[in-house]
Write a protein that holds these residues in place. Structure first.
Motif, PDB file in Angstrom:
ATOM      1  N   SER A 277       0.818  -1.211   0.000  1.00  0.00           N
ATOM      2  CA  SER A 277       0.000   0.000   0.000  1.00  0.00           C
ATOM      3  C   SER A 277       0.849   1.256   0.000  1.00  0.00           C
ATOM      4  O   SER A 277       2.014   1.257   0.398  1.00  0.00           O
ATOM      5  CB  SER A 277      -0.971  -0.002   1.180  1.00  0.00           C
ATOM      6  OG  SER A 277      -0.356  -0.531   2.317  1.00  0.00           O
ATOM      7  N   VAL A 278       0.226   2.324  -0.497  1.00  0.00           N
ATOM      8  CA  VAL A 278       0.884   3.612  -0.611  1.00  0.00           C
ATOM      9  C   VAL A 278      -0.057   4.636   0.001  1.00  0.00           C
ATOM     10  O   VAL A 278      -1.233   4.656  -0.329  1.00  0.00           O
ATOM     11  CB  VAL A 278       1.111   3.956  -2.096  1.00  0.00           C
ATOM     12  CG1 VAL A 278       1.544   5.397  -2.243  1.00  0.00           C
ATOM     13  CG2 VAL A 278       2.120   3.020  -2.724  1.00  0.00           C
ATOM     14  N   ASP A 279       0.456   5.467   0.912  1.00  0.00           N
ATOM     15  CA  ASP A 279      -0.405   6.499   1.501  1.00  0.00           C
ATOM     16  C   ASP A 279      -0.638   7.617   0.497  1.00  0.00           C
ATOM     17  O   ASP A 279      -1.751   7.917   0.123  1.00  0.00           O
ATOM     18  CB  ASP A 279       0.218   7.055   2.779  1.00  0.00           C
ATOM     19  CG  ASP A 279       0.255   5.987   3.850  1.00  0.00           C
ATOM     20  OD1 ASP A 279      -0.575   5.065   3.766  1.00  0.00           O
ATOM     21  OD2 ASP A 279       1.120   6.064   4.741  1.00  0.00           O
ATOM     22  N   GLU A 280       0.448   8.268   0.091  1.00  0.00           N
ATOM     23  CA  GLU A 280       0.307   9.319  -0.893  1.00  0.00           C
ATOM     24  C   GLU A 280       1.612   9.504  -1.644  1.00  0.00           C
ATOM     25  O   GLU A 280       2.680   9.615  -1.035  1.00  0.00           O
ATOM     26  CB  GLU A 280      -0.085  10.642  -0.218  1.00  0.00           C
ATOM     27  CG  GLU A 280      -0.412  11.694  -1.242  1.00  0.00           C
ATOM     28  CD  GLU A 280      -1.081  12.909  -0.618  1.00  0.00           C
ATOM     29  OE1 GLU A 280      -1.226  12.928   0.609  1.00  0.00           O
ATOM     30  OE2 GLU A 280      -1.449  13.817  -1.372  1.00  0.00           O
ATOM     31  N   LEU A 281       1.554   9.501  -2.954  1.00  0.00           N
ATOM     32  CA  LEU A 281       2.766   9.651  -3.748  1.00  0.00           C
ATOM     33  C   LEU A 281       2.471  10.387  -5.033  1.00  0.00           C
ATOM     34  O   LEU A 281       1.406  10.222  -5.628  1.00  0.00           O
ATOM     35  CB  LEU A 281       3.331   8.269  -4.095  1.00  0.00           C
ATOM     36  CG  LEU A 281       4.241   7.584  -3.086  1.00  0.00           C
ATOM     37  CD1 LEU A 281       4.648   6.234  -3.635  1.00  0.00           C
ATOM     38  CD2 LEU A 281       5.457   8.413  -2.751  1.00  0.00           C
ATOM     39  N   LYS A 282       3.445  11.200  -5.441  1.00  0.00           N
ATOM     40  CA  LYS A 282       3.357  11.849  -6.748  1.00  0.00           C
ATOM     41  C   LYS A 282       4.614  11.511  -7.510  1.00  0.00           C
ATOM     42  O   LYS A 282       5.707  11.526  -6.960  1.00  0.00           O
ATOM     43  CB  LYS A 282       3.289  13.372  -6.571  1.00  0.00           C
ATOM     44  CG  LYS A 282       1.930  13.903  -6.206  1.00  0.00           C
ATOM     45  CD  LYS A 282       1.893  15.408  -6.502  1.00  0.00           C
ATOM     46  CE  LYS A 282       0.561  16.004  -6.128  1.00  0.00           C
ATOM     47  NZ  LYS A 282       0.508  16.469  -4.734  1.00  0.00           N
ATOM     48  N   ILE A 283       4.465  11.231  -8.773  1.00  0.00           N
ATOM     49  CA  ILE A 283       5.643  10.992  -9.595  1.00  0.00           C
ATOM     50  C   ILE A 283       5.648  12.006 -10.727  1.00  0.00           C
ATOM     51  O   ILE A 283       4.652  12.157 -11.427  1.00  0.00           O
ATOM     52  CB  ILE A 283       5.631   9.567 -10.172  1.00  0.00           C
ATOM     53  CG1 ILE A 283       5.537   8.542  -9.038  1.00  0.00           C
ATOM     54  CG2 ILE A 283       6.883   9.317 -10.994  1.00  0.00           C
ATOM     55  CD1 ILE A 283       5.416   7.121  -9.508  1.00  0.00           C
ATOM     56  N   ASP A 284       6.784  12.683 -10.879  1.00  0.00           N
ATOM     57  CA  ASP A 284       6.877  13.724 -11.904  1.00  0.00           C
ATOM     58  C   ASP A 284       7.614  13.218 -13.128  1.00  0.00           C
ATOM     59  O   ASP A 284       8.283  12.192 -13.092  1.00  0.00           O
ATOM     60  CB  ASP A 284       7.597  14.947 -11.349  1.00  0.00           C
ATOM     61  CG  ASP A 284       6.772  15.647 -10.294  1.00  0.00           C
ATOM     62  OD1 ASP A 284       5.537  15.549 -10.401  1.00  0.00           O
ATOM     63  OD2 ASP A 284       7.356  16.246  -9.375  1.00  0.00           O
ATOM     64  N   GLN A 285       7.502  14.027 -14.160  1.00  0.00           N
ATOM     65  CA  GLN A 285       8.191  13.688 -15.388  1.00  0.00           C
ATOM     66  C   GLN A 285       9.692  13.620 -15.163  1.00  0.00           C
ATOM     67  O   GLN A 285      10.250  14.373 -14.384  1.00  0.00           O
ATOM     68  CB  GLN A 285       7.881  14.757 -16.426  1.00  0.00           C
ATOM     69  CG  GLN A 285       8.287  14.319 -17.810  1.00  0.00           C
ATOM     70  CD  GLN A 285       7.686  15.215 -18.860  1.00  0.00           C
ATOM     71  OE1 GLN A 285       7.241  16.310 -18.575  1.00  0.00           O
ATOM     72  NE2 GLN A 285       7.677  14.745 -20.084  1.00  0.00           N
ATOM     73  N   GLY A 286      10.354  12.705 -15.858  1.00  0.00           N
ATOM     74  CA  GLY A 286      11.802  12.632 -15.793  1.00  0.00           C
ATOM     75  C   GLY A 286      12.352  12.013 -14.525  1.00  0.00           C
ATOM     76  O   GLY A 286      13.553  12.070 -14.286  1.00  0.00           O
TER      77      GLY A 286
END
Ligand SMILES: Nc1ncnc2c1ncn2[C@@H]1O[C@H](COP(=O)(O)OP(=O)(O)OP(=O)(O)O)[C@@H](O)[C@H]1O
Ligand SMILES: Nc1ncnc2c1ncn2[C@@H]1O[C@H](COP(=O)(O)OP(=O)(O)OP(=O)(O)O)[C@@H](O)[C@H]1O
Ligand SMILES: [Mg+2]
Ligand SMILES: [Mg+2]
Lengths: 482, 268, 193
Positions: A277-286
């Protein structure tokens, strides 16, 4: 000293292949020697080991002949793939199977089984445990335990730790060190660091299966490092060497706004239970994210969930669009499975790579050009007519990565794409990925290799018991290439 | 798994159990009197219900096909069998008294065979069966271990199915539409499933030989399967069922038919 | 040449036969749903129960494989709790023998559609022999009996003959059969070049 293995003019060729894989190979190994076989991926190490173990031609019918062939009476063989070496469902039955073969009286079996399990450090596992429920490291240790039960004169190990985490790797090798007495030992391994203490003699092969060097360990390390380097084989210090001849630059952390992927309260299920599980994540370009963690931490599970191959719940967005559960993401994300064989859908290496291009309706002449180019880059061109299953372990791995990066999806999920690779192919692959990243592709990659994390990643997730316990940005990447 | 209780039937020597059941099987083939057969079937059903050791839900689910088999086995004989005492004649269908009872008889027989078989498979673990066959029936280990490996592979093949499904999804196989898409998909599943199991079987064979499994050498056994008092009980229970069924049917027949065959040369 | 089947031959035969055993088990209810329709339409489906023998033989091409495969598939079906019970074992033996004998008649040298279809008929005969001794099929009206037999034979040719052949051809394309068959003399000669 008395030779225990003696091969004169060994010739071997796979059915239907043009070229002899081994041509007039001579090999003598003496009782009690500890030997390491080194060589680029696909040069025939596993095949030779199978000849030494008598598996070829007894169990696998491959055309071969030798002027003289002296093999040991009893060998123990640990295979490259942990999944296909057990023939019984339970731990105790597996070892009992060997004892039965050796006609050990029944009353002695239980004690012996306990003894062997203790020797490989599996004493805390109940005897009647399902083998399928063991972790990768435990499985390989069980394989070693059942080999011990054979009490062989010669131990043959074919990359027994390729799929293990650093901890498991260390444990398996120290197990082997502990149990080694005066047996003969022959190891195939890409990375010498682990085994260097164990061995005495190194035999190095080149791409075409010829023996380049056959010397005591010290001599190889002192004198022949350039040779290893030129054939793309791992050797101590290869990373430093590699980094020093590349232009170093500071990392250019991505500046573009807008996240590619957003996960919130994201859970991945196996059999109705949350396994990652993941609480909160953002993945950006590059970004180039490496996922690390011990065997069974849930790394693969998380990636399977991100690809919607397992049941998931929670918020999940790609390019700002909500992902509907179970949807087909194959146009947006490319995926590489941990087990390369899981990936293959076609019957030849060429068709395998061409497959997705054909789905897109590309023209055959364009396809041919593209595919051949890629196959050359991955050192697979000579094998383009083979069935994917006929490849060596490292070749299979490369093929699975090749199929994934061809379609220019903007997100790549890679599950241990570099295991079982020689150094040349590892760096090729990493540089290719770096190029993709520069072009804006997001890479999420599972690996057990700390050096890759240090030198290529922009970010690192550490997983433990299904959760990301550490999320750090690698601000000072050591290597970024133009 | 569902709640399961190991009854005494689980501990009968598997080879012996199989042997006794084979004898019963042959004896049932020799019964031509529907009265006797009905008794046998009912008593076997009782034995089955009492000692199969599985929960009622599982048992009911497994018994469902039995109804079907009873109907399907008997129906064509009822409708198309030879006979003289016509009950119904309608086009090709010709139901006579003789064909009717013969049909019922065949249906009962199928039911009895099925019950016997299900009782065996529910109360016997494959591992014990094959170890016992090696020890008591001198089955070659080559076959016995291959069978065991085969059984172990069944759940793995189910997983394999998932694996193939995932590969298809990742590689976008499902995107093709229409008839050729369906045919492709069907092929895309069955062929890899079969070829994968062949490869897997082959690898297991290689691993077994690498562990010095030789096909003709003598070997010892981790599990010793012997005989016990329960084997005796089993023979007694079965004999009791057969004799009482026979005696009851001669004294209290349900229907006045002794033999369902069309032209019988009476031997009894 | 070598005595009997190798371990890998046996393992592969048994494993694919168990796969077919599962198919056999699932085929039962399907068949029984069609059966009460009468007029033996069901018999056209019967051939599926012979397919293990022909497929296994086509793959491995060695004596004894057809019989072993059919017996294995039926015992697999049996152990999975077949509604036919012990009967399937007996049928397995007879059907396997039927196919095996046909392959023997051609000295185990021919692997084409014709021979496979003949083997399927061989299995069908095996099963009919047992039917005759058990199901009183002699007591069916004559027209009905001939319909029954011809439907079964046609069904076996279609499923255990032609379909099996197609299936194995598709498997050969995957290259898996190169594991099972002996390497050619040409390959061995190439070693001397
Ligand atoms: N069944 C087969 N048919 C044809 N070619 C094969 C077959 N098996 C292996 N090969 C080829 O033989 C070569 C040697 O394979 P092998 O598995 O011995 O390599 P390896 O040195 O162990 O490589 P790796 O380090 O990647 O495991 C490879 O090029 C492979 O493609
Ligand atoms: N097919 C499966 N069915 C059920 N449980 C599974 C399955 N595969 C993995 N698991 C379980 O899920 C958990 C996480 O497994 P996962 O494969 O995600 O670990 P991982 O971090 O990728 O490990 P590794 O480094 O060994 O690849 C483990 O406890 C494992 O036992
Ligand atoms: Mg290898
Ligand atoms: Mg994993």
């Amino acid at each position: 000293m008395e030779p225990i293995i003696d091969l004169k003019k060994l010739r071997l060729k796979f059915p239907g292949e043009e070229r002899l894989l081994l041509k007039d190979t001579n090999l003598t190994i003496y009782k009690g020697e500890k030997v390491l076989l080194l060589g680029p991926s696909g040069c025939g190490k596993s095949t030779l080991l199978q000849v030494l173990g008598g598996i070829i031609p007894r169990s696998i019918d491959v055309p071969m002949k030798a002027e003289h062939r002296q093999l040991p009476n009893s060998v123990g063989y640990v295979f490259q793939d942990p999944e296909c070496q057990f023939c019984m469902p339970y731990v105790d039955e597996e070892i009992a199977f060997v004892l039965e073969n050796l006609q050990v009286p029944r009353v002695e079996m239980r004690d012996k089984i306990t003894e062997y399990l203790r020797k490989v450090g599996l004493h805390d596992v109940p005897l009647h445990t399902k083998i399928n429920s063991l972790s990768g490291g435990q499985k390989q240790r069980l394989a070693i335990a059942s080999i011990l039960a054979l009490e062989p004169e010669v131990l043959l190990l074919d990359e027994p730790t390729a799929m293990l985490d650093p901890y498991g790797t260390k444990q398996v090798w120290s197990t082997i060190l502990d149990i080694m007495t005066d047996q003969t030992l022959i190891v195939v391994e890409h990375k010498i660091d682990h085994v260097i203490d164990l061995i005495e003699r190194i035999i190095v092969f080149d791409e075409s299966g010829e023996i380049l060097v056959d010397s005591p360990k010290k001599e190889v390390i002192d004198r022949h490092l350039p040779l290893l380097k030129s054939h793309g084989i791992w050797y101590p210090g290869v990373w430093e060497e590699y980094l020093s001849c590349k232009v170093r630059r500071e990392s250019s952390t991505s500046t573009s706004s807008g996240s590619i992927m957003i996960m919130k309260d994201f859970h991945v299920y196996r059999k109705k239970e949350v396994y990652a599980s993941v609480d909160e994540l953002k993945i950006d370009q590059g970004e180039w994210i490496t996922v690390v963690g011990e065997n069974g931490a849930g790394k693969s599970t998380l990636l399977l969930g991100m690809m919607q191959l397992l049941k998931t719940s929670g918020d999940y967005e790609i390019h700002g669009v909500r992902v509907i559960p179970k949807i087909d993401l194959s146009r947006k994300i490319a995926y590489v499975f941990q087990n390369p064989e899981f990936q293959f859908v076609a019957h030849s290496v060429f068709d395998e790579v061409a497959f997705s291009l054909r789905l897109e309706g590309e023209e055959e002449s364009v396809i041919e050009k593209k595919v051949d180019e890629l196959l050359t880059k991955f050192s697979l061109f000579d094998h383009r007519h083979k069935h994917p299953y006929q490849l060596s372990m490292g070749q299979k791995r490369r093929l699975s990565v090749a199929t994934a990066i061809l379609n220019k999806q903007k997100i790549l999920l890679l599950d241990e794409p570099t295991f079982g690779q020689d150094s040349k192919n590892t760096f090729e692959l990493l540089e290719l990925l770096e190029k993709e990243r520069k072009a804006g592709t997001v890479i999420v990659m599972i690996t057990h290799d700390e050096r890759i994390v240090e030198n290529f990643a922009t970010r690192k997730w550490m997983m433990k018991e299904g959760k990301i316990v550490e999320d750090t940005f690698v601000t000072k990447r050591k290597a970024v290439y133009s | 798994m569902n709640a399961m209780k190991e009854t005494w039937m689980y501990h009968i020597n598997p080879t012996f159990k199989l042997f006794v059941m084979l004898v019963v099987f042959i004896l049932i083939l020799l019964i031509h009197n529907p009265n006797t057969l009905l008794n046998v079937t009912m008593l076997l059903f009782l034995l089955f219900l009492l000692f199969n050791g599985h929960s009622l839900k599982v048992v009911l689910l497994l018994l469902l096909p039995f109804l079907l088999i009873f109907v399907s086995t008997s129906s064509s004989m009822i409708m198309f069998g030879k006979g003289d005492t016509t009950w119904v004649k309608w086009g090709l269908i010709h139901i006579t008294e003789e064909s009717f009872f013969r049909g019922i008889h065949i249906g009962l027989r199928a039911l009895a065979f099925g019950l016997l078989g299900l009782l065996f498979s529910l109360t016997t673990k494959p591992v014990n069966l094959f170890y016992s066959l090696m020890q008591q029936a001198r089955l070659s280990p080559k076959y016995a271990y291959s069978f065991l490996a085969g059984y172990r592979l069944i759940p793995i093949m189910l997983e394999e199915f998932q694996v193939i499904h995932r590969a298809m999804k990742v590689r976008g196989v499902g995107r093709q539409k229409g008839w050729s898409g369906i045919v492709n998909k069907l092929k895309a599943y069955t062929i890899p499933l079969l070829s994968q199991s062949i490869r897997r079987a082959f690898r297991i064979g290689v691993a077994m030989e690498a562990k010095q499994f030789t096909t003709n050498a003598k070997r010892t056994y981790y599990y010793k399967i012997g005989f016990s008092k329960r084997d005796l009980y089993f023979v007694c229970v079965i004999s009791l069922i057969l004799t009482s069924a026979y005696i009851l049917s001669t004294h209290f027949p349900y229907v006045p038919i002794q033999d369902v065959r069309y032209e019988t040369t009476l031997t009894l | 040449m070598n005595k009997g089947l190798k371990l890998t031959d046996v393992l592969v035969t048994i494993v694919i036969s168990i796969v077919f055993g599962v198919v056999y088990k699932l085929w039962g209810p399907l068949y029984n749903v069609v059966k009460p329709l009468g007029l033996h339409i069901d018999q056209l489906m019967y051939g599926m129960w012979f397919i293990a023998a022909t497929v296994a033989f086509l793959l491995i091409r060695k004596p004894g494989v057809a019989l072993l495969a059919e017996v294995t598939a039926s015992s697999g079906e049996f152990l999975m709790g077949s509604e036919y019970g012990l009967e399937v074992l007996l049928y397995g033996v007879f059907q396997g023998l039927g196919a095996e004998l046909v392959f023997l008649l051609f000295f185990y040298r021919r692997f084409d559609v014709v021979v496979v279809s003949l083997a399927a008929i061989g299995s069908a005969i095996g099963s009919i022999v047992l039917d005759a001794s058990k199901g009183y099929i002699g007591d069916l009206a004559l027209w009905n009996l001939s319909l029954y037999i011809s439907a079964r034979v046609i069904g076996s040719i279609l499923l255990a003959g032609i379909f099996a052949h197609i299936l194995v051809k598709a498997l050969e394309k995957t290259g898996v059969t190169s594991l099972l068959r002996q390497s050619s003399a040409a390959d061995h000669d190439a070693l001397n070049r």
